[in-house]
Design a protein around this motif. Structure first.
Motif, PDB file in Angstrom:
ATOM      1  N   MET A   1     -72.876 -41.887  14.496  1.00 30.00           N
ATOM      2  CA  MET A   1     -72.440 -42.171  15.844  1.00 30.00           C
ATOM      3  C   MET A   1     -73.639 -42.132  16.777  1.00 30.00           C
ATOM      4  N   SER A   2     -73.818 -43.179  17.564  1.00 31.55           N
ATOM      5  CA  SER A   2     -74.925 -43.240  18.518  1.00 31.55           C
ATOM      6  C   SER A   2     -74.420 -42.935  19.922  1.00 31.55           C
ATOM      7  N   THR A   3     -75.248 -42.212  20.660  1.00 31.34           N
ATOM      8  CA  THR A   3     -74.939 -41.915  22.057  1.00 31.34           C
ATOM      9  C   THR A   3     -76.177 -42.222  22.885  1.00 31.34           C
ATOM     10  N   GLU A   4     -76.066 -42.052  24.169  1.00 34.61           N
ATOM     11  CA  GLU A   4     -77.200 -42.295  25.064  1.00 34.61           C
ATOM     12  C   GLU A   4     -78.436 -41.506  24.642  1.00 34.61           C
ATOM     13  N   ALA A   5     -78.225 -40.301  24.138  1.00 31.79           N
ATOM     14  CA  ALA A   5     -79.344 -39.432  23.746  1.00 31.79           C
ATOM     15  C   ALA A   5     -80.170 -40.012  22.592  1.00 31.79           C
ATOM     16  N   ASP A   6     -79.615 -40.954  21.863  1.00 27.00           N
ATOM     17  CA  ASP A   6     -80.314 -41.555  20.726  1.00 27.00           C
ATOM     18  C   ASP A   6     -81.265 -42.685  21.119  1.00 27.00           C
ATOM     19  N   PHE A   7     -81.319 -43.007  22.409  1.00 23.67           N
ATOM     20  CA  PHE A   7     -82.115 -44.142  22.873  1.00 23.67           C
ATOM     21  C   PHE A   7     -83.028 -43.726  24.015  1.00 23.67           C
ATOM     22  N   THR A   8     -84.116 -44.467  24.171  1.00 26.55           N
ATOM     23  CA  THR A   8     -84.967 -44.244  25.340  1.00 26.55           C
ATOM     24  C   THR A   8     -84.215 -44.730  26.572  1.00 26.55           C
ATOM     25  N   PRO A   9     -84.633 -44.320  27.776  1.00 29.59           N
ATOM     26  CA  PRO A   9     -83.968 -44.824  28.983  1.00 29.59           C
ATOM     27  C   PRO A   9     -83.980 -46.361  29.075  1.00 29.59           C
ATOM     28  N   ASP A  10     -85.083 -46.994  28.685  1.00 27.63           N
ATOM     29  CA  ASP A  10     -85.139 -48.462  28.734  1.00 27.63           C
ATOM     30  C   ASP A  10     -84.196 -49.095  27.714  1.00 27.63           C
ATOM     31  N   GLU A  11     -84.105 -48.506  26.525  1.00 30.18           N
ATOM     32  CA  GLU A  11     -83.185 -49.034  25.521  1.00 30.18           C
ATOM     33  C   GLU A  11     -81.732 -48.883  25.981  1.00 30.18           C
ATOM     34  N   TRP A  12     -81.409 -47.710  26.526  1.00 35.67           N
ATOM     35  CA  TRP A  12     -80.046 -47.480  27.005  1.00 35.67           C
ATOM     36  C   TRP A  12     -79.727 -48.453  28.135  1.00 35.67           C
ATOM     37  N   ASN A  13     -80.665 -48.680  29.009  1.00 33.12           N
ATOM     38  CA  ASN A  13     -80.456 -49.636  30.092  1.00 33.12           C
ATOM     39  C   ASN A  13     -80.140 -51.025  29.525  1.00 33.12           C
ATOM     40  N   LEU A  14     -80.862 -51.424  28.512  1.00 37.90           N
ATOM     41  CA  LEU A  14     -80.625 -52.724  27.890  1.00 37.90           C
ATOM     42  C   LEU A  14     -79.232 -52.780  27.258  1.00 37.90           C
ATOM     43  N   LEU A  15     -78.818 -51.704  26.614  1.00 36.85           N
ATOM     44  CA  LEU A  15     -77.481 -51.665  26.017  1.00 36.85           C
ATOM     45  C   LEU A  15     -76.389 -51.709  27.081  1.00 36.85           C
ATOM     46  N   LEU A  16     -76.661 -51.118  28.245  1.00 34.03           N
ATOM     47  CA  LEU A  16     -75.698 -51.176  29.349  1.00 34.03           C
ATOM     48  C   LEU A  16     -75.640 -52.559  29.988  1.00 34.03           C
ATOM     49  N   SER A  17     -76.768 -53.247  30.051  1.00 31.99           N
ATOM     50  CA  SER A  17     -76.822 -54.527  30.763  1.00 31.99           C
ATOM     51  C   SER A  17     -76.461 -55.731  29.904  1.00 31.99           C
ATOM     52  N   ALA A  18     -76.636 -55.664  28.603  1.00 30.86           N
ATOM     53  CA  ALA A  18     -76.378 -56.821  27.734  1.00 30.86           C
ATOM     54  C   ALA A  18     -74.947 -57.359  27.848  1.00 30.86           C
ATOM     55  N   PRO A  19     -73.919 -56.519  28.003  1.00 31.48           N
ATOM     56  CA  PRO A  19     -72.577 -57.097  28.153  1.00 31.48           C
ATOM     57  C   PRO A  19     -72.466 -58.044  29.363  1.00 31.48           C
ATOM     58  N   ALA A  20     -73.069 -57.672  30.476  1.00 31.97           N
ATOM     59  CA  ALA A  20     -73.041 -58.552  31.652  1.00 31.97           C
ATOM     60  C   ALA A  20     -73.843 -59.822  31.389  1.00 31.97           C
ATOM     61  N   PHE A  21     -74.943 -59.704  30.640  1.00 26.83           N
ATOM     62  CA  PHE A  21     -75.725 -60.894  30.305  1.00 26.83           C
ATOM     63  C   PHE A  21     -74.948 -61.809  29.364  1.00 26.83           C
ATOM     64  N   ALA A  22     -74.138 -61.252  28.485  1.00 27.70           N
ATOM     65  CA  ALA A  22     -73.309 -62.093  27.608  1.00 27.70           C
ATOM     66  C   ALA A  22     -72.325 -62.903  28.448  1.00 27.70           C
ATOM     67  N   ALA A  23     -71.702 -62.257  29.421  1.00 20.04           N
ATOM     68  CA  ALA A  23     -70.775 -62.970  30.313  1.00 20.04           C
ATOM     69  C   ALA A  23     -71.520 -64.013  31.141  1.00 20.04           C
ATOM     70  N   LEU A  24     -72.662 -63.619  31.679  1.00 26.43           N
ATOM     71  CA  LEU A  24     -73.446 -64.531  32.511  1.00 26.43           C
ATOM     72  C   LEU A  24     -73.893 -65.761  31.728  1.00 26.43           C
ATOM     73  N   TYR A  25     -74.254 -65.571  30.472  1.00 31.55           N
ATOM     74  CA  TYR A  25     -74.684 -66.708  29.659  1.00 31.55           C
ATOM     75  C   TYR A  25     -73.580 -67.761  29.568  1.00 31.55           C
ATOM     76  N   ILE A  26     -72.356 -67.333  29.330  1.00 34.21           N
ATOM     77  CA  ILE A  26     -71.247 -68.285  29.212  1.00 34.21           C
ATOM     78  C   ILE A  26     -70.988 -68.963  30.558  1.00 34.21           C
ATOM     79  N   VAL A  27     -71.031 -68.203  31.638  1.00 36.09           N
ATOM     80  CA  VAL A  27     -70.809 -68.780  32.966  1.00 36.09           C
ATOM     81  C   VAL A  27     -71.877 -69.824  33.288  1.00 36.09           C
ATOM     82  N   GLU A  28     -73.113 -69.518  32.957  1.00 31.61           N
ATOM     83  CA  GLU A  28     -74.213 -70.422  33.297  1.00 31.61           C
ATOM     84  C   GLU A  28     -74.385 -71.568  32.298  1.00 31.61           C
ATOM     85  N   SER A  29     -73.580 -71.590  31.244  1.00 29.97           N
ATOM     86  CA  SER A  29     -73.723 -72.638  30.232  1.00 29.97           C
ATOM     87  C   SER A  29     -73.217 -73.996  30.717  1.00 29.97           C
TER      88      SER A  29
END
Length: 160
Positions: A1-29
């Motif tokens: 099981m992975s949690t925030e503690a298993d990632f650097t702050p930059d990695e965790w930020n990327l994991l938090l932001s990628a879902p919005a980028f997935a949505a944005l990609y479809i919108v901008e397609s």
């Protein structure tokens, strides 16, 4: 099981932001009216936060949703491109980097669940109906663009 503690702050930020980028990609397609683009982004936000979405058994996804519900917000790039295609490239790259982090740092089951979740978010965005045009031509073209965008996202996430 992975949690925030298993990632650097930059990695965790990327994991938090990628879902919005997935949505944005479809919108901008494709080009949509402001109303449809707004409806599609709202569908993406719902899919990100909604606990009834697929893969809620993933502890990582549960942790990401909990962090977002608790008010933790990802940092997005300071200078966002204005060109639609540049936004698409940025969005796919952010999703690719998040998947790459998980392939190196998390159990395979969590990496696959996360990638599947991002694709499910894209599918929720693509499912929002577009404007109806009398000839039906625009709707057919838009549906094809959405299908191709989902394929691109799946390939980027290596789950196609």
């Amino acid at each position: 099981m992975s949690t925030e503690a298993d990632f650097t702050p930059d990695e965790w930020n990327l994991l938090l932001s990628a879902p919005a980028f997935a949505a944005l990609y479809i919108v901008e397609s494709d080009r949509y009216s402001r109303l449809v683009a707004y409806q599609k982004m709202m569908a993406g936000i719902w899919a990100i936060l909604e606990t009834a979405m697929p893969d809620t058994s993933s502890k990582l996804i549960v942790a990401i949703r909990a962090a977002l519900h608790a008010g933790q917000r990802p940092r997005y790039p300071e200078h966002f491109p204005e060109d639609r295609m540049a936004i698409c490239r940025l969005s796919l790259e952010q999703c690719r980097q998040a998947a790459a982090i998980l392939s190196r740092r998390a159990p395979n089951s969590e990496a696959v669940a996360y990638a599947s979740w991002l694709l499910a978010i894209g599918e929720a965005v693509a499912a929002v109906p577009d404007e109806a045009f009398p000839s039906g031509q625009r709707m057919t073209q838009t549906a094809e663009h959405a299908r191709m965008a989902l394929e691109d996202l799946a390939i980027t996430l290596s789950i196609c």
